[in-house]
Design an enzyme around this catalytic site. Structure first.
Site, PDB file in Angstrom:
ATOM      1  N   GLN B 192       0.838  -1.198   0.000  1.00  0.00           N
ATOM      2  CA  GLN B 192       0.000   0.000   0.000  1.00  0.00           C
ATOM      3  C   GLN B 192       0.873   1.248   0.000  1.00  0.00           C
ATOM      4  O   GLN B 192       0.363   2.356  -0.039  1.00  0.00           O
ATOM      5  CB  GLN B 192      -0.884   0.013   1.248  1.00  0.00           C
ATOM      6  CG  GLN B 192      -1.910  -1.092   1.296  1.00  0.00           C
ATOM      7  CD  GLN B 192      -2.611  -1.181   2.641  1.00  0.00           C
ATOM      8  OE1 GLN B 192      -2.593  -2.221   3.281  1.00  0.00           O
ATOM      9  NE2 GLN B 192      -3.246  -0.103   3.068  1.00  0.00           N
ATOM     10  N   PHE B 223      -5.891  -4.005   3.483  1.00  0.00           N
ATOM     11  CA  PHE B 223      -6.546  -3.757   4.783  1.00  0.00           C
ATOM     12  C   PHE B 223      -5.594  -3.197   5.828  1.00  0.00           C
ATOM     13  O   PHE B 223      -5.833  -3.332   7.020  1.00  0.00           O
ATOM     14  CB  PHE B 223      -7.210  -5.036   5.321  1.00  0.00           C
ATOM     15  CG  PHE B 223      -8.009  -5.791   4.300  1.00  0.00           C
ATOM     16  CD1 PHE B 223      -9.141  -5.213   3.729  1.00  0.00           C
ATOM     17  CD2 PHE B 223      -7.634  -7.054   3.885  1.00  0.00           C
ATOM     18  CE1 PHE B 223      -9.880  -5.899   2.774  1.00  0.00           C
ATOM     19  CE2 PHE B 223      -8.374  -7.736   2.926  1.00  0.00           C
ATOM     20  CZ  PHE B 223      -9.492  -7.157   2.369  1.00  0.00           C
ATOM     21  N   GLU B 227       0.871  -1.987   4.596  1.00  0.00           N
ATOM     22  CA  GLU B 227       1.419  -0.637   4.722  1.00  0.00           C
ATOM     23  C   GLU B 227       2.895  -0.692   5.099  1.00  0.00           C
ATOM     24  O   GLU B 227       3.709   0.038   4.561  1.00  0.00           O
ATOM     25  CB  GLU B 227       0.625   0.159   5.764  1.00  0.00           C
ATOM     26  CG  GLU B 227       1.122   1.589   5.899  1.00  0.00           C
ATOM     27  CD  GLU B 227       0.139   2.498   6.611  1.00  0.00           C
ATOM     28  OE1 GLU B 227      -1.032   2.114   6.771  1.00  0.00           O
ATOM     29  OE2 GLU B 227       0.558   3.607   7.005  1.00  0.00           O
ATOM     30  N   ARG B 305      -4.787   7.143  17.354  1.00  0.00           N
ATOM     31  CA  ARG B 305      -6.093   7.194  16.690  1.00  0.00           C
ATOM     32  C   ARG B 305      -7.173   6.550  17.566  1.00  0.00           C
ATOM     33  O   ARG B 305      -8.327   6.953  17.522  1.00  0.00           O
ATOM     34  CB  ARG B 305      -6.045   6.542  15.300  1.00  0.00           C
ATOM     35  CG  ARG B 305      -7.293   6.801  14.466  1.00  0.00           C
ATOM     36  CD  ARG B 305      -7.136   6.367  13.018  1.00  0.00           C
ATOM     37  NE  ARG B 305      -6.611   7.420  12.166  1.00  0.00           N
ATOM     38  CZ  ARG B 305      -7.336   8.276  11.443  1.00  0.00           C
ATOM     39  NH1 ARG B 305      -8.645   8.220  11.476  1.00  0.00           N
ATOM     40  NH2 ARG B 305      -6.776   9.189  10.698  1.00  0.00           N
ATOM     41  N   ARG B 337      -7.282  -1.689   8.852  1.00  0.00           N
ATOM     42  CA  ARG B 337      -8.523  -0.944   8.587  1.00  0.00           C
ATOM     43  C   ARG B 337      -9.123  -0.295   9.852  1.00  0.00           C
ATOM     44  O   ARG B 337      -9.622  -0.985  10.722  1.00  0.00           O
ATOM     45  CB  ARG B 337      -9.546  -1.900   7.999  1.00  0.00           C
ATOM     46  CG  ARG B 337     -10.611  -1.237   7.135  1.00  0.00           C
ATOM     47  CD  ARG B 337     -11.426  -2.318   6.464  1.00  0.00           C
ATOM     48  NE  ARG B 337     -12.279  -1.771   5.403  1.00  0.00           N
ATOM     49  CZ  ARG B 337     -12.998  -2.542   4.590  1.00  0.00           C
ATOM     50  NH1 ARG B 337     -12.978  -3.848   4.713  1.00  0.00           N
ATOM     51  NH2 ARG B 337     -13.742  -2.005   3.659  1.00  0.00           N
ATOM     52  N   PHE B 339      -7.230   1.574  11.833  1.00  0.00           N
ATOM     53  CA  PHE B 339      -5.978   2.094  12.390  1.00  0.00           C
ATOM     54  C   PHE B 339      -6.136   2.539  13.847  1.00  0.00           C
ATOM     55  O   PHE B 339      -5.793   3.663  14.205  1.00  0.00           O
ATOM     56  CB  PHE B 339      -5.537   3.269  11.513  1.00  0.00           C
ATOM     57  CG  PHE B 339      -4.059   3.550  11.515  1.00  0.00           C
ATOM     58  CD1 PHE B 339      -3.183   2.712  10.825  1.00  0.00           C
ATOM     59  CD2 PHE B 339      -3.538   4.643  12.178  1.00  0.00           C
ATOM     60  CE1 PHE B 339      -1.823   2.989  10.809  1.00  0.00           C
ATOM     61  CE2 PHE B 339      -2.171   4.921  12.169  1.00  0.00           C
ATOM     62  CZ  PHE B 339      -1.312   4.092  11.478  1.00  0.00           C
ATOM     63  N   THR B 473      -3.153  11.492  10.648  1.00  0.00           N
ATOM     64  CA  THR B 473      -2.883  12.351  11.797  1.00  0.00           C
ATOM     65  C   THR B 473      -1.488  12.953  11.730  1.00  0.00           C
ATOM     66  O   THR B 473      -1.172  13.870  12.467  1.00  0.00           O
ATOM     67  CB  THR B 473      -3.054  11.570  13.116  1.00  0.00           C
ATOM     68  OG1 THR B 473      -2.247  10.399  13.052  1.00  0.00           O
ATOM     69  CG2 THR B 473      -4.503  11.176  13.309  1.00  0.00           C
ATOM     70  N   ALA B 542      -5.664   5.281   5.744  1.00  0.00           N
ATOM     71  CA  ALA B 542      -6.464   6.314   6.402  1.00  0.00           C
ATOM     72  C   ALA B 542      -7.666   6.702   5.540  1.00  0.00           C
ATOM     73  O   ALA B 542      -8.149   7.836   5.618  1.00  0.00           O
ATOM     74  CB  ALA B 542      -5.610   7.537   6.734  1.00  0.00           C
ATOM     75  N   GLU B 735     -12.610   2.939   5.610  1.00  0.00           N
ATOM     76  CA  GLU B 735     -12.541   2.453   6.983  1.00  0.00           C
ATOM     77  C   GLU B 735     -13.809   2.635   7.812  1.00  0.00           C
ATOM     78  O   GLU B 735     -14.148   1.757   8.604  1.00  0.00           O
ATOM     79  CB  GLU B 735     -11.379   3.139   7.711  1.00  0.00           C
ATOM     80  CG  GLU B 735     -10.042   2.806   7.101  1.00  0.00           C
ATOM     81  CD  GLU B 735      -8.923   3.627   7.715  1.00  0.00           C
ATOM     82  OE1 GLU B 735      -8.082   3.054   8.395  1.00  0.00           O
ATOM     83  OE2 GLU B 735      -8.898   4.860   7.514  1.00  0.00           O
TER      84      GLU B 735
END
Ligand code: FES
Ligand code: FES
Lengths: 165, 778
Positions: B192, B223, B227, B305, B337, B339, B473, B542, B735
């Site tokens: 990703q 998902f 990442e 988060r 998903r 996060f 964020t 995100a 998400e």
């Protein structure tokens, strides 16, 4: 060892170790990569192909067991421009997201429709003596061996229902 | 205009015929080599001896790589993840050495032949052990506090264990490295985050980033699990390719994938809340104990988060959140998903449910009295842009440079625990509508009556809302680039920094491009994400994919459209035609004429999300551009003798703004809900007391199957334009729907509650065992 495979109407001669799975034979030896490997343990259904018309997990089937059998993979079900009705229905109903489970879903559903037509009952069938009818419930049960992590299940069932119904 | 149309995925005909290519399907050049990792079998210990002679001697083995100096790092944050364990192992499944062999099977077989001896150390496996040993990331807990705590008429307190979740992307992790002339490297990675792969590979090879090109056409699901978790494979392949001069591929087998890679963070949530007779919360305290695993990875922003979503849709006049990020000898928990958002949301939903039970109220009424005030008008704080200075620039874990956030003017809007005014709250109308369309009240009554006459089977129902903040964020990640070419025949080549993992991003973005040019999407070629075309991209994460990349593509296309228009002294673009004051021509003809007049038909586009500003250390600012909302009503039935359960019906109303593509959005909503419900019901990760993950295959780890989806599933879109100026006034949808799955969990709790007087205090996931346990103490 040598194995003769009839795949999608063509003869393929495979020279490979006797322990080679049908899935590896298709993907690695014959370059037919439409059939996917999700788990290699017979638990996800991504590798579903048809052997003599019946759906099998290619990862749990040895290639040499299929000597002389007729094998249909996703490549043999249709191609862009000449899609099978089920393939078109998967597009019309958005039956996938990432698409990784899709070849297996379509092969599995193709054989499943024949199973219903042949009157094979499932766990969800109410009356074992009456003819099997196609219902969303039947399809959900019969397709539960094909996992979809994107969870496109509603659309997959709709697509099958459109063709079967 | 093709925006807003329910067009199918861009590669739909390829997907249904098996022609869509994933990385493992790319034909590799003759002589390509295959890699496998040898893995640690203990959770914590020092390696005292490593005998790899049998590995080297095994059939098909070309090379074995065990010690690299310096050892490349795979971490997306603080450089604490050596590619291979150096001296000490930190979890069962940690890579120790790389086998390079002539086939995938040969590499995997040989990888089992290593003889490793360890001096074992005590392993920290649980949050209790980690708290006792004080093994953690950051010096101490992060604590945010807002408002005054006053005495309340009532209190509830309790705790909840919330399990993790395996991504189970159907396509496992995979990378392919192709060595190029002059030491350059091309890497195909199922990631990703192509820029992160490029950065890490360049670092490992000691070359500048311009010597590495990363390409990804599509993933078979991500998902969040792709990442940072693909870094190790890409680096290993690049190193082996450099060493052997051959293309190198690595694909984790499913069991290896589950043993090696990180999952959703599990955690314990402890809570204490004060409230009045109406169920209105006067103050709430949370303590989050996150089990982060052995390395830091993305744990800090994930846990942040969770704090940022500890309020969900509710105004909390006084709130204290204490977040512990604990280091354990397990896989390094990572992005998944939501996060951390789902972990935050389930805490407050639990509190609300507990309050309702205490007061004997319908939980929906307690939810409603605590909702934020409806959308009002409040002045926005001025935007601020921090300066990027840390090395892991494009990772979500790169720490924000502390800066002073302007004091937000709350106006008439209520503020979140992090002082951001909630200006776009639509929970009241949305839930009222869903309550009506789902017939919630009548069904709730009918269920109570049904339960009274049903001793064994019990039903339950719950409505839960979601409010999810959209933006990274880490403020500087909220940028995107695009590259668009118009060829002289009018066909369009489109590239941007987002990656396609099934969410339909490419189709949505192509619709944006086609809309600007007034042409059909079939004239737009969507191409693989490529670090050589668009640089310095953020992860597709995100939920930001369409928001950021759609805007960047729009900017690029508008530049080109304006150039063509200017050439003709003004033109309009619609239905494949370009109309000028005195001519009407096809888009192709307009492109050809512009080309002949030496107008540049290639442009880049760029977008940076406005308005956002965030100080993570102080927990203040405006981290989100906007919020996305939704709500779900789930009805379940449980068997009180076995704990088995079924979802009978689910109604969802979800906020997509002006949807860019309703068909794709509905797919995301259904899929998100099912995955969220899976997290809280059937998906259970079990580690034994040696730290070995015992659920490392689909035989033991149960993701929802076709037969598990709700029997009756009704999804509707709440399609009111986003008040913020997002792409086409749409809202992100990747998400937020995941958290709608919480309604299934609360419905199970409701069914259990009908069996006794005490609060069920159900832990997640609500497996049959847990349901039986909860039944035992109500
Ligand atoms: S790959 Fe054969 S069932 Fe999963
Ligand atoms: S579409 Fe992604 S797994 Fe089914």
């Amino acid at each position: 060892m040598q194995t003769e495979l009839f795949i999608n109407g063509r003869v393929h001669r495979l020279e490979a170790d006797a322990r080679t799975t049908l899935l590896d034979a298709l993907r690695h030896h014959l370059g037919l990569t439409g059939t996917k490997k999700g788990c290699d343990h017979g638990q996800c259904g991504a590798c579903t192909v048809l052997v003599d018309g019946r759906r099998v997990n290619a990862c749990l089937t040895l290639a040499c067991m299929c000597d002389g059998s007729e094998i249909t993979t996703i490549e043999g079900i249709g191609e862009p421009g000449a899609l099978s009705p089920l393939q078109s229905a998967f597009i019309a109903h958005d039956g996938f997201q990432c698409g990784y489970c899709t070849p297996g879903q379509i092969c599995s559903a193709t054989a499943m429709m024949d199973e219903i037509a042949a009157g094979w009952p499932s766990h969800a069938t109410g009356d074992l003596n009456a003819p099997v009818t196609t219902s969303a419930e039947e399809i959900r049960e019969r397709m539960s061996g094909n996992l979809c992590r994107c969870a496109c299940y509603p659309n997959i069932v709709d697509a099958i229902l459109e063709v079967q119904g | 205009m093709s925006m807003g149309k329910p067009l199918p995925h861009d590669a739909a005909p390829l997907h249904v015929t098996g022609q869509a290519r994933y990385i493992d399907d790319i034909p590799t050049p003759r002589g390509s080599l295959h890699l496998a990792f040898g893995l640690s079998t203990v959770a914590h210990g020092d390696i005292t001896a490593m005998d790899l002679s049998a590995v080297r001697a095994a059939e098909g083995v070309v090379a074995v790589i065990a010690d690299l100096d310096p050892m490349p790092d795979c971490s997306p944050s603080v450089h604490d993840e050596p590619l291979l364990a150096v001296g000490r192992v930190h979890y069962v499944g940690q890579p120790l050495f790389i086998v390079v062999a002539t086939s995938h099977l040969a590499a995997r077989k040989a990888a089992r032949l290593g003889k490793i001896e360890y001096a074992e150390l005590p392993a920290i496996l649980t949050v209790d052990e980690a708290m006792a040993a004080n093994t953690r990331f950051e010096q101490g807990p992060v604590i945010w506090q807002k408002g005054e705590f006053n005495d309340a008429p009532h209190y509830v307190e309790g705790q909840m264990e919330v399990g993790g979740q395996e991504h189970f992307y159907l396509e496992g992790q995979v990378a392919l490295a192709l060595p190029q002339e002059g030491g350059d490297m091309v890497v195909h990675s199922s990631t990703q985050h192509p820029t992160e792969i490029q950065h890490k590979v360049a670092h490992a090879l000691h070359v500048p980033m311009n010597a590495v090109r990363v390409e990804v056409r599509r993933m078979g699901g991500g998902f969040g699990g792709k990442e940072s978790q693909g870094n190790a494979l890409a680096i290993a392949c690049a190193i082996a390719a450099r060493l052997t001069g051959k293309p190198c591929k690595m694909r984790y087998d499913r069991d290896d994938d589950m043993m090696i890679t990180g999952k959703r963070h599990d955690l314990r949530i402890e809570y204490r809340a004060g409230f009045d007779d109406d169920g209105r919360i006067t103050g709430v305290e949370f303590r989050h104990l996150f089990r982060c695993g052995w390395s830091q990875d993305l744990s800090l922003p994930v846990a942040d988060r969770a704090m940022l979503h500890a309020d969900n849709a509710y105004f909390l006049p006084a709130v204290r959140i204490e977040s512990h990020r604990l280091r354990t000898n397990t896989q390094s928990a990572t992005a998944y998903r939501g996060f951390g958002g789902p972990q935050g949301v389930i805490g407050i939903e639990r509190v609300i449910d507990h309050i309702a039970h205490t007061l004997g109220m319908d939980p929906l009424e307690v939810r409603r009295v605590n909702f934020y005030r409806a959308m009002g008008h409040a002045p926005n704080p001025a935007p601020q842009h921090p300066v990027a200075t840390t090395p892991e620039l494009t990772s979500q874990a790169a720490e924000g440079v502390p800066h002073t956030a302007p004091k937000p003017d709350p106006g008439t809007a209520q503020t979140t625990p992090y002082h951001m005014p909630v200006e776009d709250f639509i929970g009241h109308e949305l839930c009222a509508e869903l309550t009506r369309t789902s017939d919630y009240r009548a069904r709730r009554k009918a269920i109570a009556e049904w339960n009274a006459g049903s001793p064994i089977l019990k039903r339950g129902i719950a409505l839960t809302p979601v409010k999810f903040g959209i933006s990274f964020t880490l403020t500087w990640l909220n940028q995107a680039g695009a590259l668009v070419h118009v060829y002289q025949d009018g066909s369009v080549h489109l590239n941007h920094g987002g990656t396609e993992m099934g969410q339909g991003l490419f189709q949505k973005v192509a619709q944006v491009a086609a809309g600007v040019f007034g042409i059909d999407t079939s004239a737009v070629k969507i191409t693989a994400t490529d670090t050589g075309k668009v640089p310095n991209t953020s992860a597709t994460a995100a939920s930001s994919g369409s928001d950021l990349n759609g805007m960047a593509v729009k900017a690029a296309c508008e530049t080109l459209r304006d150039r063509i228009s200017d050439h003709f002294g003004g033109a309009t673009f619609a239905n494949g035609r370009v109309r000028t004051a005195d001519a009407d021509m096809s888009f192709a003809e307009a492109a050809a004429r512009a080309y002949q007049a030496r107008v540049s038909l290639s442009a880049t586009g760029y977008y940076a999300t406005p308005k956002i500003t965030w100080d993570r250390l102080r927990g203040q600012g405006r981290p989100f551009f906007y919020f996305a909302y939704g709500a779900a009503v789930t009805e379940v039935v449980i068997d009180t003798l076995t704990g088995e359960n079924r979802i009978l019906r689910t109604d969802i109303l979800h906020d997509t703004g002006s949807s860019l593509n309703p068909a794709l959005d509905i797919g995301q909503i259904e899929g998100g809900y099912v995955q969220g419900a899976g997290w809280l019901t059937t998906e259970e990760l079990v580690w034994d007391d040696k730290g070995r993950l015992r659920t490392h295959a689909p035989s033991t780890y149960k993701i929802p199957a076709c037969s598990d989806r709700p029997r009756d599933f009704r999804v509707a879109l709440w399609e009111r334009p986003n008040p913020e100026n997002s792409i086409g006034r749409s809202k992100a949808v990747g998400e937020p729907p995941f958290m709608l799955g919480i309604s299934a969990f609360m419905a199970i709790s409701d069914a259990i509650a009908s069996c006794g007087a005490r609060y069920p205090a159900l832990d997640a996931p609500a497996t049959p065992e847990r349901i039986l346990k909860a039944l035992g103490h109500v």
